[in-house]
Design an enzyme around this catalytic site. Structure first.
Site, mmCIF file in Angstrom:
data_model
loop_
_atom_site.group_PDB
_atom_site.id
_atom_site.type_symbol
_atom_site.label_atom_id
_atom_site.label_comp_id
_atom_site.label_asym_id
_atom_site.label_seq_id
_atom_site.Cartn_x
_atom_site.Cartn_y
_atom_site.Cartn_z
ATOM 1 N N GLY A 181 -3.493 -10.269 -6.854
ATOM 2 C CA GLY A 181 -2.640 -11.454 -6.942
ATOM 3 C C GLY A 181 -2.623 -11.940 -8.370
ATOM 4 O O GLY A 181 -3.447 -11.530 -9.190
ATOM 5 N N CYS A 228 -8.873 -5.954 -6.853
ATOM 6 C CA CYS A 228 -8.448 -6.740 -8.007
ATOM 7 C C CYS A 228 -8.715 -8.232 -7.772
ATOM 8 O O CYS A 228 -9.869 -8.629 -7.687
ATOM 9 C CB CYS A 228 -6.979 -6.454 -8.335
ATOM 10 S SG CYS A 228 -6.564 -7.010 -9.988
ATOM 11 N N TYR A 229 -7.672 -9.047 -7.589
ATOM 12 C CA TYR A 229 -7.924 -10.472 -7.327
ATOM 13 C C TYR A 229 -8.841 -10.627 -6.107
ATOM 14 O O TYR A 229 -9.753 -11.458 -6.099
ATOM 15 C CB TYR A 229 -6.595 -11.191 -7.061
ATOM 16 C CG TYR A 229 -6.749 -12.679 -6.839
ATOM 17 C CD1 TYR A 229 -6.873 -13.540 -7.916
ATOM 18 C CD2 TYR A 229 -6.777 -13.214 -5.548
ATOM 19 C CE1 TYR A 229 -7.024 -14.909 -7.729
ATOM 20 C CE2 TYR A 229 -6.924 -14.581 -5.346
ATOM 21 C CZ TYR A 229 -7.043 -15.424 -6.445
ATOM 22 O OH TYR A 229 -7.194 -16.770 -6.244
ATOM 23 N N HIS A 243 -6.881 -0.678 -8.837
ATOM 24 C CA HIS A 243 -5.915 -0.570 -7.724
ATOM 25 C C HIS A 243 -5.940 0.838 -7.109
ATOM 26 O O HIS A 243 -5.226 1.718 -7.576
ATOM 27 C CB HIS A 243 -4.509 -0.886 -8.230
ATOM 28 C CG HIS A 243 -4.317 -2.322 -8.552
ATOM 29 N ND1 HIS A 243 -4.011 -3.270 -7.597
ATOM 30 C CD2 HIS A 243 -4.430 -2.984 -9.716
ATOM 31 C CE1 HIS A 243 -3.935 -4.460 -8.173
ATOM 32 N NE2 HIS A 243 -4.182 -4.313 -9.441
ATOM 33 N N GLU A 267 -4.595 1.777 -4.474
ATOM 34 C CA GLU A 267 -3.337 2.040 -3.760
ATOM 35 C C GLU A 267 -2.268 2.665 -4.646
ATOM 36 O O GLU A 267 -1.286 3.214 -4.165
ATOM 37 C CB GLU A 267 -2.810 0.742 -3.123
ATOM 38 C CG GLU A 267 -2.285 -0.325 -4.092
ATOM 39 C CD GLU A 267 -3.373 -1.219 -4.692
ATOM 40 O OE1 GLU A 267 -4.555 -0.815 -4.698
ATOM 41 O OE2 GLU A 267 -3.035 -2.313 -5.177
ATOM 42 N N ASP A 300 17.870 3.572 9.511
ATOM 43 C CA ASP A 300 17.198 2.642 10.420
ATOM 44 C C ASP A 300 17.947 2.486 11.753
ATOM 45 O O ASP A 300 17.347 2.588 12.816
ATOM 46 C CB ASP A 300 17.021 1.266 9.760
ATOM 47 C CG ASP A 300 16.263 1.371 8.440
ATOM 48 O OD1 ASP A 300 15.573 2.390 8.248
ATOM 49 O OD2 ASP A 300 16.363 0.448 7.619
ATOM 50 N N LYS A 307 9.503 2.622 5.783
ATOM 51 C CA LYS A 307 10.637 3.564 5.757
ATOM 52 C C LYS A 307 10.193 5.011 6.011
ATOM 53 O O LYS A 307 10.832 5.729 6.770
ATOM 54 C CB LYS A 307 11.327 3.474 4.393
ATOM 55 C CG LYS A 307 12.681 4.114 4.363
ATOM 56 C CD LYS A 307 13.711 3.145 4.870
ATOM 57 C CE LYS A 307 15.114 3.663 4.833
ATOM 58 N NZ LYS A 307 16.068 2.613 5.227
#
Ligand code: XMP
Length: 529
Positions: free
Chosen positions: A59, A86-87, A174, A176, A232, A375
């Protein structure tokens, strides 16, 4: 077999960082279901979801500042493993009695990190020296009591720390982000190892469970779906068809602004001769749209007309069908998160295809079978359902279609020109990409994420044979992008562009010039209008 409610899950608590959806996606790649909630979500609500693990995201704030996003200390006393990123890592240490301060140097970018202390379950199998993605001003200057340092970098004494006994882990970088070379392994270690999730989140079981849930919910009711032919709504149609067959009616509005042959392709898959059991209604509204668009050249006015006309057409069809029990929509998880309902990073979507539809249909309830999927998961579900790859891996196509790829006034003649040029362009790019892959065994670096031809409103003089021409210029667009928020022009090989140019000039009447659009986004947009 579990459904989503009883599915073992990890909760991602969102502190407003930019990679938060990515955290959730990476967790799901470990076959673990997870959901994103704002840090404002009550602890009792989190507890009630019975999570197997909790991840605190990054964040933009400093956790020691007054009013910065925080969480109740009890979160760390539930006996549920927590991973702070992180944050989230700083906050965990701060709340539990460690110290976080402004760092003497900001760490940003790929950073060499040293894993300390030999074996620990978070970094099991990770190299002693590994590259990670850092992005922080603050740093943990003193770990919380009971915490041990697990990793450091040249500038950051606490790149990760943990209280292993309590299963509390903090990572300054991070994992991710793909730049963190072994990030997926770290997240896997956390959710599958430390949290003990068994990895039951798979698309085949999603399809099976969702089909069951839809049947239970719908009973013998009627469902109406606006099918655009996009990924979708197509996958939603496939799922609903498998669950309830002819109780589903799909209305497909061909507004005459689709790509070449697309209307017929959608009908081929979902129509009476297709592979799905459902009622399919195709409305050929081309002339109606062209009539409304005649003389209109302002981009927003065109968008508005196209959107409103869609509602009118759909409303008329819905009236013919009469009252239905459910209106189905192809909402997916990023739509939910971005509309502010899920996480904290609320980027409200400005591109809505089906604005205001619910007001015009007589229905009791909305059904959104894909609202928990990302997605890539929607695509996997589509393949499970047997929807052709061509449809499942379709590139993004805007709701107003070719209406915003024809600069200025839209006419039937211009639509035909841009359809034919676009078809040639896509065909040649796809062919060149396939050849490259065959020769090199890997995808060409220039393969764009979105590419199309557009019609400029410019006519200019040319010569064809012995004759003077005064025809339109086509613009070719191709971009490389990850999130479609920023983009670069793709470096399509010049020879491919030349082939496209000569084919368009020779095969498409009304065109005598071809341009390649080099503009990045920003300052350009991907579409022309
Ligand atoms: P821009 O042109 O804003 O496009 O750079 C970013 C992405 O959004 C798509 N796009 C739209 N999608 N309705 C949509 O459903 C729209 O009005 C619309 N305008 C742009 C565009 O194709 C690209 O993928």
């Amino acid at each position: 077999m579990e459904n989503i409610l009883s599915q073992e899950k990890v909760i991602v608590i969102d502190f407003g960082g930019q990679y938060n959806q990515l955290v959730a996606r990476r967790v799901r790649e470990c076959n673990v279901y997870c959901e994103i909630y704002s840090y404002k979500t009550d602890l009792e609500q989190i507890k009630a979801m019975n999570p197997k693990g909790i991840i605190l995201t990054g964040g933009p704030n400093s956790c020691y500042e007054e009013g910065a996003p925080t969480y109740r200390k009890e979160l760390f006393e539930m006996g549920v493993p927590v991973l702070g990123l992180c944050y989230g890592a700083q906050l965990m240490n701060h709340i539990l009695g460690g110290k976080v301060e402004k760092a003497p140097v900001r760490e940003y970018g790929k950073t060499e990190t040293f894993i300390d202390g030999g074996k620990n379950s978070l970094f099991a199998g990770v190299n002693e020296k590994t590259i990670v993605w850092m992005s922080h001003f603050d740093y943990i200057s003193k770990p919380a009591p009971g915490f041990e340092v697990l990793a450091h970098t040249a500038d950051c004494p606490v790149a990760a720390d943990a209280n292993e006994e309590k299963k509390l882990y903090a990572i300054q970088f991070h994992p991710e982000v793909l730049h963190t070379q072994e990030g997926s392994k770290m997240l896997y270690n956390f959710v599958r190892g430390i949290c003990g999730c068994s990895g039951t989140w798979r698309m085949d079981s999603f399809v099976e469970n969702t089909v069951k849930e839809i049947r239970e919910k719908v009973g013998d009711g009627k469902v109406l779906l606006a099918l655009s032919g996009g990924v979708d709504s197509s996958v939603a149609a496939g799922l609903l068809s498998r669950a309830i067959g002819k109780q589903l009616t799909c209305v497909f509005v061909d507004h005459g602004l689709l790509r070449k042959d697309e209307g017929d392709e959608v009908e081929g898959v979902f129509g009476p001769n297709g592979q799905f059991d459902l009622n399919f209604i195709r409305v050929n509204a081309q002339e109606r749209y062209y009539g409304k668009l005649a003389g209109v050249s302002e981009p927003e006015a065109k968008r508005k007309i196209i959107g409103e006309e869609f509602i009118r057409v759909f409303e008329e069809e819905a009236k013919k069908i009469g009252a239905v029990d459910f209106l189905a929509q192809g909402t997916i998880y990023p739509d939910v998160v971005e509309s502010g309902l899920g996480g904290e990073s609320a980027v409200i979507k400005s591109h809505h295809n089906v604005g205001g539809l619910p007001d015009f249909v007589d229905f009791k309830e909305i059904i959104e079978p894909l609202r928990n999927l990302f997605k890539d998961e929607v695509r996997k579900a589509g393949l499970e359902l047997g929807i052709p790859e061509k449809l499942v891996f379709r590139q993004p196509f805007p709701g107003p279609g070719l209406g915003i790829r024809i600069i200025g006034e839209v006419t039937g003649e211009k639509v035909k020109i841009v359809q034919d040029a676009d078809f040639i362009y896509r065909e040649e790019v796809d062919k060149a990409a396939a050849e490259y892959k065959k020769e090199n065994g890997v995808e060409a670096p220039w393969v764009p994420n979105q590419y199309f031809a557009a019609l400029t409103n410019m006519r200019s003089v040319g010569v064809m044979g012995d004759e003077r021409t005064y025809d339109y210029a086509v613009a070719l667009r191709a971009v490389k992008t990850i999130d479609f928020m920023t983009a670069e022009a793709a470096e399509i090989p010049f020879a491919v562009l030349q082939t496209v140019m000569s084919r368009i000039i020779n095969e498409v009447r009304g065109v005598n010039r071809v341009f390649y659009d080099l503009t990045s986004k920003p300052p350009g947009t991907i579409e022309m209008e």
